[in-house]
Design an enzyme around this catalytic site. Structure first.
Site, PDB file in Angstrom:
ATOM      1  N   CYS A   1       0.800  -1.240  -0.010  1.00 59.76           N
ATOM      2  CA  CYS A   1       0.081  -0.074   0.076  1.00 59.76           C
ATOM      3  C   CYS A   1       0.860   1.176   0.025  1.00 59.76           C
ATOM      4  O   CYS A   1       2.056   1.103   0.500  1.00 59.76           O
ATOM      5  CB  CYS A   1      -0.842  -0.112   1.255  1.00 59.76           C
ATOM      6  SG  CYS A   1      -1.917  -1.427   1.264  1.00 59.76           S
TER       7      CYS A   1
ATOM      8  N   ARG B   1       5.611  -0.300  -6.308  1.00 57.61           N
ATOM      9  CA  ARG B   1       5.597  -1.072  -4.897  1.00 57.61           C
ATOM     10  C   ARG B   1       4.539  -2.282  -5.171  1.00 57.61           C
ATOM     11  O   ARG B   1       4.366  -3.093  -4.225  1.00 57.61           O
ATOM     12  CB  ARG B   1       5.222  -0.171  -3.963  1.00 57.61           C
ATOM     13  CG  ARG B   1       6.311   0.985  -3.513  1.00 57.61           C
ATOM     14  CD  ARG B   1       5.846   1.699  -2.415  1.00 57.61           C
ATOM     15  NE  ARG B   1       5.925   0.937  -1.105  1.00 57.61           N
ATOM     16  CZ  ARG B   1       7.104   0.879  -0.276  1.00 57.61           C
ATOM     17  NH1 ARG B   1       8.155   1.360  -0.813  1.00 57.61           N
ATOM     18  NH2 ARG B   1       7.290   0.165   0.858  1.00 57.61           N
TER      19      ARG B   1
ATOM     20  N   TRP C   1      -2.996  -2.687  -1.600  1.00 60.82           N
ATOM     21  CA  TRP C   1      -2.463  -4.164  -1.858  1.00 60.82           C
ATOM     22  C   TRP C   1      -3.458  -5.057  -0.831  1.00 60.82           C
ATOM     23  O   TRP C   1      -2.987  -4.923   0.257  1.00 60.82           O
ATOM     24  CB  TRP C   1      -1.023  -4.185  -1.703  1.00 60.82           C
ATOM     25  CG  TRP C   1      -0.426  -5.142  -2.330  1.00 60.82           C
ATOM     26  CD1 TRP C   1       0.013  -5.591  -3.624  1.00 60.82           C
ATOM     27  CD2 TRP C   1       0.095  -6.364  -1.542  1.00 60.82           C
ATOM     28  NE1 TRP C   1       0.729  -6.435  -3.813  1.00 60.82           N
ATOM     29  CE2 TRP C   1       0.664  -6.904  -2.584  1.00 60.82           C
ATOM     30  CE3 TRP C   1       0.192  -6.854  -0.521  1.00 60.82           C
ATOM     31  CZ2 TRP C   1       1.414  -8.199  -2.415  1.00 60.82           C
ATOM     32  CZ3 TRP C   1       0.906  -8.023  -0.221  1.00 60.82           C
ATOM     33  CH2 TRP C   1       1.385  -8.864  -1.059  1.00 60.82           C
TER      34      TRP C   1
ATOM     35  N   ASN D   1      -2.122   2.750   5.805  1.00 60.34           N
ATOM     36  CA  ASN D   1      -1.264   1.656   5.285  1.00 60.34           C
ATOM     37  C   ASN D   1      -1.105   0.725   6.436  1.00 60.34           C
ATOM     38  O   ASN D   1      -1.022   1.292   7.693  1.00 60.34           O
ATOM     39  CB  ASN D   1       0.135   2.053   4.836  1.00 60.34           C
ATOM     40  CG  ASN D   1       0.204   2.520   3.496  1.00 60.34           C
ATOM     41  OD1 ASN D   1      -0.908   2.360   2.969  1.00 60.34           O
ATOM     42  ND2 ASN D   1       1.285   3.056   3.325  1.00 60.34           N
ATOM     43  N   GLY D   2      -0.895  -0.591   6.557  1.00 66.79           N
ATOM     44  CA  GLY D   2      -0.823  -1.419   7.694  1.00 66.79           C
ATOM     45  C   GLY D   2      -2.099  -2.383   8.043  1.00 66.79           C
ATOM     46  O   GLY D   2      -2.947  -2.294   7.184  1.00 66.79           O
TER      47      GLY D   2
ATOM     48  N   GLU E   1      20.326 -22.462  -0.643  1.00 65.25           N
ATOM     49  CA  GLU E   1      19.764 -20.992  -1.217  1.00 65.25           C
ATOM     50  C   GLU E   1      20.915 -19.985  -1.070  1.00 65.25           C
ATOM     51  O   GLU E   1      21.204 -19.045  -2.036  1.00 65.25           O
ATOM     52  CB  GLU E   1      18.615 -20.528  -0.444  1.00 65.25           C
ATOM     53  CG  GLU E   1      18.062 -18.884  -0.549  1.00 65.25           C
ATOM     54  CD  GLU E   1      17.689 -18.705  -1.792  1.00 65.25           C
ATOM     55  OE1 GLU E   1      17.618 -19.763  -2.389  1.00 65.25           O
ATOM     56  OE2 GLU E   1      17.464 -17.680  -2.051  1.00 65.25           O
TER      57      GLU E   1
ATOM     58  N   LYS F   1      22.359 -17.752  -4.306  1.00 65.39           N
ATOM     59  CA  LYS F   1      22.480 -16.329  -4.333  1.00 65.39           C
ATOM     60  C   LYS F   1      23.784 -15.768  -4.608  1.00 65.39           C
ATOM     61  O   LYS F   1      23.990 -15.130  -5.603  1.00 65.39           O
ATOM     62  CB  LYS F   1      22.092 -15.726  -3.026  1.00 65.39           C
ATOM     63  CG  LYS F   1      20.886 -15.504  -2.387  1.00 65.39           C
ATOM     64  CD  LYS F   1      19.876 -14.617  -3.138  1.00 65.39           C
ATOM     65  CE  LYS F   1      19.201 -15.153  -4.224  1.00 65.39           C
ATOM     66  NZ  LYS F   1      18.080 -16.021  -4.258  1.00 65.39           N
TER      67      LYS F   1
ATOM     68  N   GLU G   1      23.954 -16.490  -8.602  1.00 66.69           N
ATOM     69  CA  GLU G   1      23.420 -15.623  -9.420  1.00 66.69           C
ATOM     70  C   GLU G   1      23.894 -14.257  -9.798  1.00 66.69           C
ATOM     71  O   GLU G   1      23.778 -13.911 -10.752  1.00 66.69           O
ATOM     72  CB  GLU G   1      21.894 -15.332  -8.852  1.00 66.69           C
ATOM     73  CG  GLU G   1      21.045 -16.549  -8.918  1.00 66.69           C
ATOM     74  CD  GLU G   1      19.569 -16.188  -8.320  1.00 66.69           C
ATOM     75  OE1 GLU G   1      19.538 -15.955  -7.118  1.00 66.69           O
ATOM     76  OE2 GLU G   1      18.709 -16.176  -8.731  1.00 66.69           O
TER      77      GLU G   1
ATOM     78  N   HIS H   1      31.275 -38.230   0.962  1.00 67.10           N
ATOM     79  CA  HIS H   1      31.064 -39.468   0.105  1.00 67.10           C
ATOM     80  C   HIS H   1      31.420 -38.768  -1.361  1.00 67.10           C
ATOM     81  O   HIS H   1      30.549 -39.063  -2.264  1.00 67.10           O
ATOM     82  CB  HIS H   1      29.236 -39.612   0.234  1.00 67.10           C
ATOM     83  CG  HIS H   1      29.019 -40.304   1.701  1.00 67.10           C
ATOM     84  ND1 HIS H   1      29.094 -41.401   1.747  1.00 67.10           N
ATOM     85  CD2 HIS H   1      28.363 -39.600   2.483  1.00 67.10           C
ATOM     86  CE1 HIS H   1      28.694 -41.561   2.885  1.00 67.10           C
ATOM     87  NE2 HIS H   1      28.332 -40.481   3.608  1.00 67.10           N
TER      88      HIS H   1
ATOM     89  N   LYS I   1      13.321 -11.797 -14.067  1.00 71.29           N
ATOM     90  CA  LYS I   1      12.722 -11.887 -12.879  1.00 71.29           C
ATOM     91  C   LYS I   1      11.500 -12.772 -12.631  1.00 71.29           C
ATOM     92  O   LYS I   1      11.194 -13.689 -11.812  1.00 71.29           O
ATOM     93  CB  LYS I   1      12.088 -10.215 -12.388  1.00 71.29           C
ATOM     94  CG  LYS I   1      11.527 -10.256 -11.210  1.00 71.29           C
ATOM     95  CD  LYS I   1      12.617 -10.613  -9.922  1.00 71.29           C
ATOM     96  CE  LYS I   1      11.860 -10.575  -8.463  1.00 71.29           C
ATOM     97  NZ  LYS I   1      12.650 -11.464  -7.619  1.00 71.29           N
TER      98      LYS I   1
HETATM   99  C1  F6R Z   1      16.281 -16.813  -7.572  1.00 73.76           C
HETATM  100  C2  F6R Z   1      15.260 -16.303  -8.222  1.00 73.76           C
HETATM  101  C3  F6R Z   1      14.620 -17.730  -9.088  1.00 73.76           C
HETATM  102  C4  F6R Z   1      13.163 -17.599  -8.621  1.00 73.76           C
HETATM  103  C5  F6R Z   1      12.463 -18.736  -9.536  1.00 73.76           C
HETATM  104  C6  F6R Z   1      10.929 -19.039  -9.210  1.00 73.76           C
HETATM  105  O1  F6R Z   1      16.742 -15.680  -6.765  1.00 73.76           O
HETATM  106  O2  F6R Z   1      14.528 -15.277  -7.985  1.00 73.76           O
HETATM  107  O3  F6R Z   1      15.352 -19.062  -8.717  1.00 73.76           O
HETATM  108  O4  F6R Z   1      12.835 -18.147  -7.446  1.00 73.76           O
HETATM  109  O5  F6R Z   1      12.632 -18.527 -10.834  1.00 73.76           O
HETATM  110  O6  F6R Z   1      10.297 -17.818  -9.548  1.00 73.76           O
HETATM  111  P1  F6R Z   1       8.874 -17.623  -8.755  1.00 73.76           P
HETATM  112  O7  F6R Z   1       9.293 -17.632  -7.322  1.00 73.76           O
HETATM  113  O8  F6R Z   1       8.393 -16.393  -9.031  1.00 73.76           O
HETATM  114  O9  F6R Z   1       8.017 -18.790  -9.224  1.00 73.76           O
END
Ligand code: F6R
Length: 595
Positions: free
Chosen positions: A2, A27, A75, A99-100, A471, A475, A478, A494, A590
């Site tokens: 929001c 946002r 939102w 908001n909130g 993870e 990170k 990537e 192993h 993304k």
């Molecule tokens: C990693 C990343 C990707 C997403 C993947 C799934 O930083 O952003 O590995 O996690 O492409 O995307 P969503 O979660 O949007 O289905």
């Protein structure tokens, strides 16, 4: 999430308000609205969807001359994204934007209904404006009525309220949600972040929690701690951070509180979006996702099995689609996705539906394809995530899945009231553990210099810290383009230990509260073979070349969230040192809407 905009002055108000809302579009929102009070008339416009729909709704409306305006992008949290639920919320002669989340809105609503108020929306926000008008019956002063209203609210909020009874002022309150008041040549401005104020306000005051009052054309200079506003828009959207990813890492504490709001309280766990019998007849769970969301799913397996004693398997969506997997009628299919549009996850979900499985989406984007396709949904409420490398979305996914595990465990009678309370306390502590301390960030900045070269990284952990290790490695890969792998630490001997030498960097996750001694032995085996060890722990570890300390924690989930932040920041700092654009890493998108 929001957004709020407000204005007092003589300029055309609709234009200022809508321009301000456009600055907040990034946002994420699902409806929008404005209210203008001028010449004794209070006019409100609301619409669902994009701000251009709102502009069309407003048509030729203009408001020259002195007046006030408030505006909002919503939102959805309480109630669907409809026009009735959009803000401003109205009573008889007043309008409010908020908001909130007001946690005690049900109580307030019931007591107002007894006094004859009828509610037009499903929002928590409507209680604010109705309570204000109710309080006005006992006092002639709008300020007293407003202060009394705010004193009754529990939760987090940034609020602007206007009323025909005080046509020269905007009432405001702030607690836990940002709110800024600015002053420029053409009047007084309000916004929930800097971006809408740029170009309009030169001086600003960032309100502190507990601020309640009103603002008119005269009293701005009486505010404490007035600052000059930096007039750069992209800088404003990043709120002073170098990258969106960095901002999103820092935001995790705040968004996790949003994830919990209305769901986790002293009274227990509530999942309002699901029918109470949603899990009846479910004997096992399949979680399906890609990338970071898959890692969140892997973390959930440990929680669902340990707490809710429900058999859980976690599958990669692109694998599941063609594997001819056996699906059983008593299986719940959970799709996890930040975007809600990932092609593989969406198609896997459709396949599960075709096989008559009950489906649940855990998703950040309401109305996305995955949400629309599912029988049930729990929104993660991370707000829009701009950094391509996912951070806060992961944090909120794990939190939702943890909440879900505790919810099912409690429903099944596996947690007594004390155990439930312990889980809730642990969730709050885990959230707190994501607050970034300047000391930690500084340490990681300095340490990152030592980890720029070498022939690879191993991230190792056990149990739920294994998906966290995966993870952490993802990170780093990537955004730094360095080779990194996540491994269960017990697996190293192993095979992978063959790679050990001083140019093999090992990031070891050593939680004090989960299998500490076992992991320690695995790390010692690596250290004995000369691997460079960077240990993340609250405990000293003599065999480590470098230590990254997290604060002492009460349980392993608090350690999980604290280590998550360390891994995200370390990847960020290494990538920055290597000169990479962390918000737009090469080859990545993304939202992956192709197979
Ligand atoms: C990693 C990343 C990707 C997403 C993947 C799934 O930083 O952003 O590995 O996690 O492409 O995307 P969503 O979660 O949007 O289905």
């Amino acid at each position: 999430m929001c957004g709020i905009v407000g204005y007092i002055g003589k300029q055309e108000k609709k234009e200022i308000l809508i321009n301000g809302l456009k600055e907040l579009e990034y946002r994420g929102y699902d409806s929008a609205g404005i209210a203008v009070l001028s010449d004794g008339e209070l006019t409100t416009f609301k619409s669902v969807g994009r701000i251009c729909n709102l502009e069309n709704k407003c048509g030729d409306f203009v408001s020259n001359g002195f007046g006030l305006g408030i505006a909002h992008t919503r939102w959805a949290t309480h109630g669907k994204p409809t026009e009735a639920n959009a803000h401003p919320q109205m009573a008889t002669f007043s309008n409010v934007v908020h908001n909130g989340i007001i946690e005690n809105y049900q109580e307030i609503k019931q007591s107002l209904e007894k006094k004859g108020h009828s509610f037009l929306s499903q929002t928590d926000t409507e209680v604010i404006v109705r309570l204000f008008e109710e309080n006005l019956k006992d006092t002639k002063s709008p300020l007293t009525a407003f202060e009394k209203t705010i004193a009754s609210l529990k939760g987090a909020y940034a609020i602007l309220l206007i009323t025909k009874l005080a046509p020269d002022r905007i009432f405001y309150a702030k607690s836990g949600s940002p709110l800024i008041i600015g002053k420029g040549e053409t009047g007084i401005f309000f916004a929930s972040s800097d971006a809408p104020l740029i170009g309009y306000a030169q001086k600003v005051c960032y309100l502190e929690d507990g601020a309640v009052g009103y603002m008119d054309m005269e009293c701005f200079e009486m505010l404490a701690d007035i600052k000059m506003l930096e007039q750069n828009k992209v800088y404003a959207q990043k709120e002073g951070f170098r990258y969106f990813m960095e901002k999103e890492i820092y935001e995790q504490h705040k968004v996790l509180l949003e994830t919990m709001m209305g769901r986790v309280s002293e009274e227990g766990i509530f999942l309002e979006s699901l029918a109470p019998d949603f899990f009846d007849g479910i004997t096992e769970i399949t979680i399906c996702a890609c990338g970071t969301s898959y890692h969140a799913g892997m973390s959930a397996k440990y929680l669902l099995e340990r707490l809710a004693k429900i058999k859980t398997q976690v599958v990669i969506a692109s694998e599941f689609r063609y594997a001819g997997s056996v699906m059983r009628p008593s299986e719940l299919f959970i799709a996890i996705s930040q975007s809600g549009e990932t092609a593989d996850t969406l198609e896997a979900l459709k396949l599960a539906k075709k096989n008559s499985l009950k489906t649940l989406a855990i998703c950040n984007i309401d109305n996305s394809s995955i949400v629309r396709e599912s029988d049930g949904v729990i929104l993660t409420r991370a707000g829009i995530e701009k950094g391509v490398a996912s951070t806060k979305a992961f944090a909120t996914q794990v939190m939702v899945l943890w909440i879900l595990s505790v919810y099912i465990a409690h429903q099944k009678g596996l947690l007594d009231e004390n155990a439930l309370k312990e889980q809730i306390t642990s969730m709050l502590q885990a959230t707190k553990a994501t607050e970034v301390s300047p000391k930690l960030h500084e340490r990681l900045k300095r340490l990152s210099k030592r980890y720029l070269h070498g022939h690879g990284f191993f991230f190792i952990g056990r149990d739920i810290f294994y998906p966290l290790a995966l993870e952490g490695a993802l990170k780093l890969k990537e955004i730094s383009y360095l080779h990194a792998e996540g491994y269960p630490s017990g697996e190293m001997k192993h095979g992978p230990i063959a790679l050990a030498d001083s140019l093999l960097f090992t990031l070891a996750l050593l939680p004090k509260h989960l299998l500490y001694d076992k992991i320690k032995s695995n790390v010692e085996e690596l250290s004995a073979r000369d691997a460079t060890i960077c240990a993340i722990s609250s405990e000293d570890f003599e065999s480590a070349d470098d230590m990254i300390y997290i604060k002492p924690a009460s349980d392993y989930m608090e350690e999980f969230f604290a280590m998550m932040v360390v891994l995200q920041l370390l990847a960020l700092e290494i990538a920055i040192k290597l000169g990479n654009d962390v918000d737009m890493p090469r080859n990545l998108a993304k939202s992956v809407t192709v197979e």
